[in-house]
Design an enzyme around this catalytic site. Structure first.
Site, PDB file in Angstrom:
ATOM      1  N   VAL A  12      -0.460  -1.659  -2.483  1.00 40.88           N
ATOM      2  CA  VAL A  12       0.464  -2.732  -2.285  1.00 40.88           C
ATOM      3  C   VAL A  12      -0.529  -3.855  -1.505  1.00 40.88           C
ATOM      4  O   VAL A  12      -0.272  -4.249  -0.483  1.00 40.88           O
ATOM      5  CB  VAL A  12       1.453  -2.344  -1.379  1.00 40.88           C
ATOM      6  CG1 VAL A  12       2.576  -1.804  -2.252  1.00 40.88           C
ATOM      7  CG2 VAL A  12       1.002  -1.337  -0.330  1.00 40.88           C
ATOM      8  N   LYS A  13      -1.495  -3.914  -2.090  1.00 44.68           N
ATOM      9  CA  LYS A  13      -2.542  -5.414  -1.727  1.00 44.68           C
ATOM     10  C   LYS A  13      -2.644  -6.270  -2.844  1.00 44.68           C
ATOM     11  O   LYS A  13      -2.133  -6.190  -3.862  1.00 44.68           O
ATOM     12  CB  LYS A  13      -3.815  -4.990  -1.486  1.00 44.68           C
ATOM     13  CG  LYS A  13      -4.040  -3.990  -0.312  1.00 44.68           C
ATOM     14  CD  LYS A  13      -3.425  -4.562   1.002  1.00 44.68           C
ATOM     15  CE  LYS A  13      -3.545  -3.793   2.522  1.00 44.68           C
ATOM     16  NZ  LYS A  13      -2.623  -2.622   2.379  1.00 44.68           N
ATOM     17  N   THR A  14      -3.277  -7.577  -2.247  1.00 42.21           N
ATOM     18  CA  THR A  14      -3.006  -8.594  -3.432  1.00 42.21           C
ATOM     19  C   THR A  14      -3.675  -8.278  -4.776  1.00 42.21           C
ATOM     20  O   THR A  14      -3.394  -8.698  -5.738  1.00 42.21           O
ATOM     21  CB  THR A  14      -3.711  -9.845  -2.791  1.00 42.21           C
ATOM     22  OG1 THR A  14      -3.398 -10.151  -1.614  1.00 42.21           O
ATOM     23  CG2 THR A  14      -3.803 -11.096  -3.696  1.00 42.21           C
TER      24      THR A  14
END
Length: 407
Positions: free
Chosen positions: A185-187
């Site tokens: 759940v990171k960019t």
């Protein structure tokens, strides 16, 4: 943070390149891998994309922070100044190298308050670690000046702000070292992974060895010929994870463009409520817009908004960090009671237990009124408008139910 939302044939192609060779480790097996070096390729792409001279991939963002601290010489008894609002990995990494986390207040940037940083400096202070939370940045000019005045290291935890920038330089490349997380759940995501970025060759060489059991990587194709100039650990990324990241990094511009468009539209909608104010951003053009962070006038009203959204079943994607178990000091009971599985030194446990009675009223005044709304890449304009209108209605209801005058 939405890298996982843009998943497709590009990632499958890169992963299949690795599966076709059967070589999942990033080092060695030079012949069988048939020229496929995904980790090396991703490190070069990171340098090119974000403007760092060197990049060392790791198995996670936490491992990246730990590696960076070790390479910077941060260790036993050193104090690292960090914010009360962050992810638990930030203080976990400090503790992992035997250093002491010194927590100080945030301001309405949701990052380190420079005045609080100055007040926290002691003879044991070694490093200032801003955490660029929720896509935006700390006041890096002020923090750099403090570091220069006191001969301190600046380590950027930019794990939540991939693609953000400050006055033309990418976050994570401005301090002595900086880190990204590439978890799910990171960019951009590798599934799991992280990176240390630096412009210092010595720091890079130390990171390179530290993540691979101290190997100097000078033995060529024969790993057995490598020397070990210092002790290291296994924080390596796999070729499979690097392959995912290699596809994802090529989507970063697209991700940022969509985030900024959707964030701007949502902000316009909830701006119609005069009682809503917004996070201060030191360089608005550099906000990566993974979240829209905003404030209501009081804690009571903010709690009423959260409860109203829960009642309607539409709170998902809106984060009230003040009551979040992962991100704010008020909920870090395991830190404040020094609940380690293994024995720690007295200095560390004494400092951590002091947080059980230390208060942070300035941070509380900010975080108790703050909501961060995650920005999705997949919203249609109709969905975004509907979401914004439901939020506005809930805000107005919370204001009315708490007796606040709705303007």
């Amino acid at each position: 943070m939405p890298g996982f939302e843009l998943w497709g044939e590009e990632e499958r192609k890169e992963v299949n390149d690795v599966l076709d060779t059967g070589i999942l480790m990033r080092y060695g097996f030079d012949g069988p891998r048939k020229g496929v070096w995904k980790a090396k390729e991703l490190e070069q792409e990171i340098c090119t994309k974000f403007g760092s001279r060197y990049a060392q991939l790791t198995s996670s963002g936490t491992a990246a922070l730990t590696t960076a601290m070790a390479a910077l010489g941060i260790g036993h008894g050193d104090e690292v100044i960090m914010p009360t609002f962050t992810f638990v990995a930030s203080f976990e990494a400090v503790l992992s190298v035997g250093a002491i986390p010194v927590l100080v207040d945030v301001d309405d940037t949701l990052t380190l308050n420079p005045g609080a940083v100055k007040s926290a400096i002691t003879p044991k202070t070694k490093c200032i670690m801003p955490v660029h939370m929720c896509g935006s940045m700390a006041d890096l000019d002020a923090l750099k000046n403090i570091c220069e005045q006191h001969d301190l290291l600046l380590l950027e935890d930019a794990c939540q702000s991939i693609g953000g920038s400050y006055k033309g330089k990418m976050l994570g490349t401005i301090g002595d070292a900086g880190t990204f997380s590439f978890d799910f759940v990171k960019t951009m995501t590798c599934g799991e992974g992280g990176v240390v970025m630096t412009n210092n060759e010595d720091i890079y060489n130390k990171c390179d060895g530290y993540t691979d059991h101290g190997h100097d990587h000078l033995g060529g194709a024969d790993r057995g010929a490598d020397l070990h100039p210092f002790i290291g650990y296994n924080y390596r990324i796999s070729e499979l994870h690097a392959a995912v990241g290699l596809a994802q990094i090529k989507k970063v511009d697209q991700i940022l463009a969509i985030q900024k468009k959707n964030c701007t539209l949502l902000k316009q909608i909830i701006s119609q409520v005069p009682e809503v104010s917004f996070r201060s951003v030191p360089d608005p053009s550099g906000d990566s817009c993974t979240f829209l962070s905003w404030f209501l006038p009081t804690e009571e009203i903010t709690v009423a908004f959260v409860e109203e959204m829960k009642a309607q079943g539409i709170l998902a994607g809106n984060f009230y960090w003040y009551k979040n178990n992962w991100h704010y000091i008020s909920k870090w009971d395991h830190l404040k009671s020094a609940d380690f599985l293994n024995r720690q030194g007295h200095e560390i446990t004494e400092k951590l237990r002091s947080y059980a009675t230390q208060t942070f009223p300035a941070s509380d005044a900010i975080m108790s009124r703050c909501i961060s709304t995650a920005i999705s890449l997949l919203w249609t304009e109709d969905q975004l408008k509907e979401k914004g209108e439901k939020m506005v209605a809930s805000i107005k209801k919370a204001l009315a139910n708490t007796g606040a005058e709705v303007l």
